[in-house]
Design a protein around this motif. Structure first.
Motif, mmCIF file in Angstrom:
data_model
loop_
_atom_site.group_PDB
_atom_site.id
_atom_site.type_symbol
_atom_site.label_atom_id
_atom_site.label_comp_id
_atom_site.label_asym_id
_atom_site.label_seq_id
_atom_site.Cartn_x
_atom_site.Cartn_y
_atom_site.Cartn_z
ATOM 1 N N LEU A 1 2.214 -58.351 -16.092
ATOM 2 C CA LEU A 1 2.437 -57.686 -17.394
ATOM 3 C C LEU A 1 2.622 -55.996 -17.103
ATOM 4 C CD1 LEU A 1 3.112 -57.171 -20.352
ATOM 5 C CD2 LEU A 1 0.528 -57.378 -20.728
ATOM 6 N N ALA A 2 1.873 -55.458 -16.160
ATOM 7 C CA ALA A 2 2.019 -54.252 -15.621
ATOM 8 C C ALA A 2 3.010 -53.992 -14.795
ATOM 9 C CB ALA A 2 0.883 -53.982 -14.685
ATOM 10 N N GLU A 3 3.794 -54.868 -14.107
ATOM 11 C CA GLU A 3 4.803 -54.776 -13.293
ATOM 12 C C GLU A 3 6.203 -54.976 -14.411
ATOM 13 O OE1 GLU A 3 5.526 -54.345 -10.173
ATOM 14 O OE2 GLU A 3 4.007 -55.162 -8.906
ATOM 15 N N HIS A 4 6.176 -55.817 -15.377
ATOM 16 C CA HIS A 4 7.134 -55.972 -16.264
ATOM 17 C C HIS A 4 7.305 -54.420 -16.997
ATOM 18 C CE1 HIS A 4 7.622 -60.184 -15.789
ATOM 19 N NE2 HIS A 4 8.713 -59.891 -16.751
ATOM 20 N N CYS A 5 6.022 -53.755 -17.321
ATOM 21 C CA CYS A 5 6.035 -52.504 -18.055
ATOM 22 C C CYS A 5 6.539 -51.375 -17.349
ATOM 23 C CB CYS A 5 4.533 -52.266 -18.599
ATOM 24 S SG CYS A 5 4.100 -53.392 -19.813
ATOM 25 N N ARG A 6 6.334 -51.490 -16.016
ATOM 26 C CA ARG A 6 6.688 -50.305 -15.155
ATOM 27 C C ARG A 6 8.293 -50.445 -15.175
ATOM 28 N NH1 ARG A 6 5.187 -50.312 -8.485
ATOM 29 N NH2 ARG A 6 5.982 -48.139 -8.158
ATOM 30 N N GLU A 7 8.896 -51.595 -15.043
ATOM 31 C CA GLU A 7 10.303 -51.673 -15.039
ATOM 32 C C GLU A 7 10.928 -51.229 -16.331
ATOM 33 O OE1 GLU A 7 11.532 -55.779 -14.022
ATOM 34 O OE2 GLU A 7 10.220 -55.570 -11.851
ATOM 35 N N ALA A 8 10.310 -51.565 -17.316
ATOM 36 C CA ALA A 8 10.769 -51.026 -18.510
ATOM 37 C C ALA A 8 10.791 -49.616 -18.874
ATOM 38 C CB ALA A 8 9.827 -51.863 -19.804
ATOM 39 N N LEU A 9 9.838 -48.786 -18.226
ATOM 40 C CA LEU A 9 9.681 -47.517 -18.561
ATOM 41 C C LEU A 9 10.918 -46.604 -17.796
ATOM 42 C CD1 LEU A 9 6.094 -46.924 -18.118
ATOM 43 C CD2 LEU A 9 7.480 -46.394 -20.451
ATOM 44 N N PRO A 10 11.262 -45.644 -18.409
ATOM 45 C CA PRO A 10 12.472 -44.768 -17.908
ATOM 46 C C PRO A 10 11.598 -43.631 -17.086
ATOM 47 C CG PRO A 10 11.903 -44.096 -20.180
ATOM 48 C CD PRO A 10 11.037 -45.238 -19.875
ATOM 49 N N THR A 11 12.391 -42.937 -16.198
ATOM 50 C CA THR A 11 11.409 -41.698 -15.308
ATOM 51 C C THR A 11 10.934 -40.815 -16.350
ATOM 52 O OG1 THR A 11 13.277 -42.044 -13.701
ATOM 53 C CG2 THR A 11 12.245 -39.896 -13.832
ATOM 54 N N THR B 1 -18.603 -49.048 -21.531
ATOM 55 C CA THR B 1 -17.772 -48.215 -20.708
ATOM 56 C C THR B 1 -16.204 -48.784 -20.880
ATOM 57 O OG1 THR B 1 -19.862 -47.617 -19.553
ATOM 58 C CG2 THR B 1 -17.617 -47.412 -18.510
ATOM 59 N N VAL B 2 -15.406 -47.797 -20.988
ATOM 60 C CA VAL B 2 -13.897 -48.113 -20.841
ATOM 61 C C VAL B 2 -13.500 -47.286 -19.504
ATOM 62 C CG1 VAL B 2 -11.609 -47.598 -22.024
ATOM 63 C CG2 VAL B 2 -13.779 -48.284 -23.168
ATOM 64 N N VAL B 3 -12.726 -48.427 -18.864
ATOM 65 C CA VAL B 3 -11.918 -47.868 -17.830
ATOM 66 C C VAL B 3 -10.304 -47.415 -18.145
ATOM 67 C CG1 VAL B 3 -11.089 -48.483 -15.517
ATOM 68 C CG2 VAL B 3 -13.244 -48.988 -16.107
ATOM 69 N N ALA B 4 -10.067 -46.458 -17.864
ATOM 70 C CA ALA B 4 -8.834 -45.898 -18.136
ATOM 71 C C ALA B 4 -7.916 -45.263 -17.138
ATOM 72 C CB ALA B 4 -9.002 -44.780 -19.195
ATOM 73 N N TRP B 5 -6.624 -46.239 -17.200
ATOM 74 C CA TRP B 5 -5.868 -45.708 -15.998
ATOM 75 C C TRP B 5 -4.336 -45.270 -16.890
ATOM 76 C CZ3 TRP B 5 -1.071 -48.563 -14.807
ATOM 77 C CH2 TRP B 5 -0.277 -47.865 -13.773
ATOM 78 N N SER B 6 -4.016 -43.931 -16.237
ATOM 79 C CA SER B 6 -2.667 -43.552 -16.747
ATOM 80 C C SER B 6 -1.840 -43.184 -15.478
ATOM 81 C CB SER B 6 -2.947 -42.224 -17.602
ATOM 82 O OG SER B 6 -3.687 -41.367 -16.868
ATOM 83 N N TRP B 7 -0.521 -43.511 -15.964
ATOM 84 C CA TRP B 7 0.561 -43.073 -14.896
ATOM 85 C C TRP B 7 1.872 -42.809 -15.638
ATOM 86 C CZ3 TRP B 7 4.873 -46.275 -13.894
ATOM 87 C CH2 TRP B 7 5.521 -46.146 -12.940
ATOM 88 N N THR B 8 2.454 -41.714 -14.675
ATOM 89 C CA THR B 8 3.826 -41.519 -15.146
ATOM 90 C C THR B 8 4.828 -41.759 -14.260
ATOM 91 O OG1 THR B 8 2.672 -39.463 -16.443
ATOM 92 C CG2 THR B 8 5.109 -39.352 -15.678
ATOM 93 N N LYS B 9 5.748 -42.456 -14.534
ATOM 94 C CA LYS B 9 6.847 -42.779 -13.772
ATOM 95 C C LYS B 9 7.834 -41.934 -13.175
ATOM 96 C CE LYS B 9 10.445 -46.675 -13.524
ATOM 97 N NZ LYS B 9 10.994 -47.846 -14.097
#
Length: 201
Positions: free
Chosen positions: A133-143, A193-201
């Motif tokens: 799912l993360a891979e699909h989302c990565r592809e769907a996001l624009p720069t 406890t919540v683990v949060a990951w954030s990333w910008t393409k």
């Protein structure tokens, strides 16, 4: 539940109390939601995909930041999708937040639906994330698109530490404690406890 679709009563800042939402107990709590919105950085006219939307609280807070913001929520359980739609009616403007019923584990179905959705500027997954799912989302996001995943399980933490190692971004653990009664006195009761990951393409 408060009727406030134009944010005139409760304001636009994220972190609305859980009492303003119809939910079954599984809802991103307001301090964690505020942190998620800070990482998602909503901007006027932008679109959020909220995958596994539950009560729709993150998507709704995204929409409330500006009347031109839109969100698409995906939820596999019909009862939670109904809650999200009820919350959308009470807390967002008409047409701002659309809820789709689909199973995120069925990537064939999801990929077909993604093709027809408005392109996202940001994506949030509050639970149920997988590598595929993360891979699909990565592809769907624009720069410049923002991707935020939260998890509370060991499996989610393993996934997010792996994504952080491979893709970079920011990895954070969020621990929150609330005052609670201990007999006639008070003490601190920790939330999960919540683990949060954030990333910008």
């Amino acid at each position: 539940m408060t009727h406030d679709p134009d944010a005139a009563l409760l304001g636009r800042s994220p972190g609305l109390g859980e009492e303003h939402f119809v939910h079954d107990g599984l809802i991103t709590k307001h301090p964690v939601r505020a942190i998620a919105l800070a990482a998602l950085r909503p901007m006027p006219g932008q679109v959020l995909w909220d995958l596994g939307t539950g009560a729709g609280s993150v998507a709704i807070e995204w929409c409330r930041t500006d009347p031109s913001c839109r969100a698409i929520g995906v939820e596999r359980r019909s009862d939670r999708a109904a809650n999200a739609r009820a919350n959308a009616r009470e807390l967002t403007l008409p047409g701002q937040f659309e809820v789709i019923e689909a199973d995120l584990t069925d990537l064939t179905d999801l990929a077909g639906r993604m093709f027809h959705l408005p392109a996202p500027d940001a994506i949030f997954i509050g639970g149920g994330a997988t590598r595929d799912l993360a891979e699909h989302c990565r592809e769907a996001l624009p720069t410049g698109g923002r991707f935020v995943i939260h998890g509370v399980t060991i499996e989610a933490e393993t996934l997010l530490t792996g994504l952080h190692a491979e893709w970079g971004g920011e990895l954070t653990r969020i621990g929150i404690e609330n005052a609670d009664l201990i007999g006639r006195l008070h003490g601190w009761k920790p939330a999960r406890t919540v683990v949060a990951w954030s990333w910008t393409k």
